[in-house]
Design a protein around this motif. Structure first.
Motif, PDB file in Angstrom:
ATOM      1  N   TYR A 107      33.690  30.596  42.716  1.00  0.00           N
ATOM      2  CA  TYR A 107      32.787  31.395  41.891  1.00  0.00           C
ATOM      3  C   TYR A 107      33.604  32.170  40.868  1.00  0.00           C
ATOM      4  O   TYR A 107      34.792  32.449  41.054  1.00  0.00           O
ATOM      5  CB  TYR A 107      31.943  32.339  42.751  1.00  0.00           C
ATOM      6  N   LEU A 108      32.928  32.511  39.788  1.00  0.00           N
ATOM      7  CA  LEU A 108      33.555  33.266  38.706  1.00  0.00           C
ATOM      8  C   LEU A 108      32.594  34.368  38.297  1.00  0.00           C
ATOM      9  O   LEU A 108      31.408  34.109  38.074  1.00  0.00           O
ATOM     10  CB  LEU A 108      33.829  32.336  37.530  1.00  0.00           C
ATOM     11  N   ASP A 116      38.007  35.593  39.671  1.00  0.00           N
ATOM     12  CA  ASP A 116      37.851  34.155  39.899  1.00  0.00           C
ATOM     13  C   ASP A 116      38.309  33.910  41.333  1.00  0.00           C
ATOM     14  O   ASP A 116      39.454  34.196  41.683  1.00  0.00           O
ATOM     15  CB  ASP A 116      38.722  33.375  38.897  1.00  0.00           C
ATOM     16  N   SER A 117      37.406  33.402  42.184  1.00  0.00           N
ATOM     17  CA  SER A 117      37.740  33.267  43.608  1.00  0.00           C
ATOM     18  C   SER A 117      38.835  32.232  43.858  1.00  0.00           C
ATOM     19  O   SER A 117      39.534  32.310  44.865  1.00  0.00           O
ATOM     20  CB  SER A 117      36.496  32.910  44.418  1.00  0.00           C
ATOM     21  N   THR A 171      42.173  35.326  41.478  1.00  0.00           N
ATOM     22  CA  THR A 171      42.782  36.070  40.367  1.00  0.00           C
ATOM     23  C   THR A 171      41.812  37.109  39.820  1.00  0.00           C
ATOM     24  O   THR A 171      40.599  36.903  39.823  1.00  0.00           O
ATOM     25  CB  THR A 171      43.198  35.139  39.204  1.00  0.00           C
ATOM     26  N   GLN A 172      42.366  38.204  39.342  1.00  0.00           N
ATOM     27  CA  GLN A 172      41.612  39.215  38.615  1.00  0.00           C
ATOM     28  C   GLN A 172      41.635  38.843  37.136  1.00  0.00           C
ATOM     29  O   GLN A 172      42.655  38.363  36.630  1.00  0.00           O
ATOM     30  CB  GLN A 172      42.236  40.598  38.806  1.00  0.00           C
ATOM     31  N   ILE A 173      40.520  39.071  36.453  1.00  0.00           N
ATOM     32  CA  ILE A 173      40.425  38.770  35.028  1.00  0.00           C
ATOM     33  C   ILE A 173      40.540  40.059  34.232  1.00  0.00           C
ATOM     34  O   ILE A 173      39.843  41.033  34.509  1.00  0.00           O
ATOM     35  CB  ILE A 173      39.082  38.086  34.699  1.00  0.00           C
TER      36      ILE A 173
END
Length: 196
Positions: free
Chosen positions: A135-136, A165-166, A175-177
């Motif tokens: 998922y995003l 972003d899973s 990751t963290q955006i």
């Protein structure tokens, strides 16, 4: 099906035709002047209107995205498992006469899904790096403007995006955006020509 919507005029807010309306169905929508973040014709609900002699305009919208055809990029009748939420407000003659400023928020929730195109190739998740459903969630905050300041034409955008972003395909993990985007176009009109 690219357009199929119903629109209801909710109320007039003044004698100067300031209003509130709602539109439901497959409808075109552009979130900012250049459509940098969202520019599509899709299934959604939108409340919109204006105020103060049309100097303020606003939109609150929610879209349940439809799949797109492989070759034409037109809407199909199946849902994509992605939701997009938009809220924006425009102010005409902001600071300078002839300049319109906009503040906007766009939320993108792209859920776990797998999709193959008509040729049998995987398109979601993106076929790079680690290819697994994920998922995003992304949140875009933006300030854009369009118009002129005296003799100088200006069109600009500044965005900050935050989210998560899973399973990022390239990184191979959660990751963290946090990203930024800026655009600026300046031009001057002279004798029916626009120099950019």
């Amino acid at each position: 099906l690219q357009e199929a919507f119903g629109e209801l005029h909710i109320s007039d807010l003044s004698n100067n035709y300031d209003f509130v309306s709602i539109r439901v169905g497959i409808q075109p929508f552009v979130s900012d002047f250049r459509g940098f973040i969202f520019d599509d014709s899709n299934l959604g609900v939108r409340i919109f209107g204006n105020y103060d002699n049309n100097r303020w305009q606003y939109n609150i919208a929610a879209f349940d995205m439809l799949e797109k055809d492989t070759f034409s990029d037109l809407n199909e009748f199946s849902r994509r498992k992605q939701q997009v939420y938009v809220a924006n407000v425009f102010r005409q003659d902001l600071i300078w006469t002839g300049y319109t400023g906009e503040l906007s928020f766009v939320g993108d929730f792209d859920n776990n899904s797998v999709h193959y195109d008509k040729n049998g190739f995987i398109t979601r998740p993106a076929p790079i790096g680690t290819v697994e459903p994920h998922y995003l969630q992304a949140y875009y905050l933006g300030w854009t403007g369009d118009g002129h300041i005296g003799w100088l034409n200006i069109d600009h955008a500044l965005y900050q995006v935050l989210g998560q972003d899973s399973l990022n395909g390239i990184a191979g993990h959660y990751t963290q955006i946090s990203a930024q985007m800026a655009a600026l176009e300046l031009s001057v009109d002279k004798d029916w020509m626009r120099h950019k």
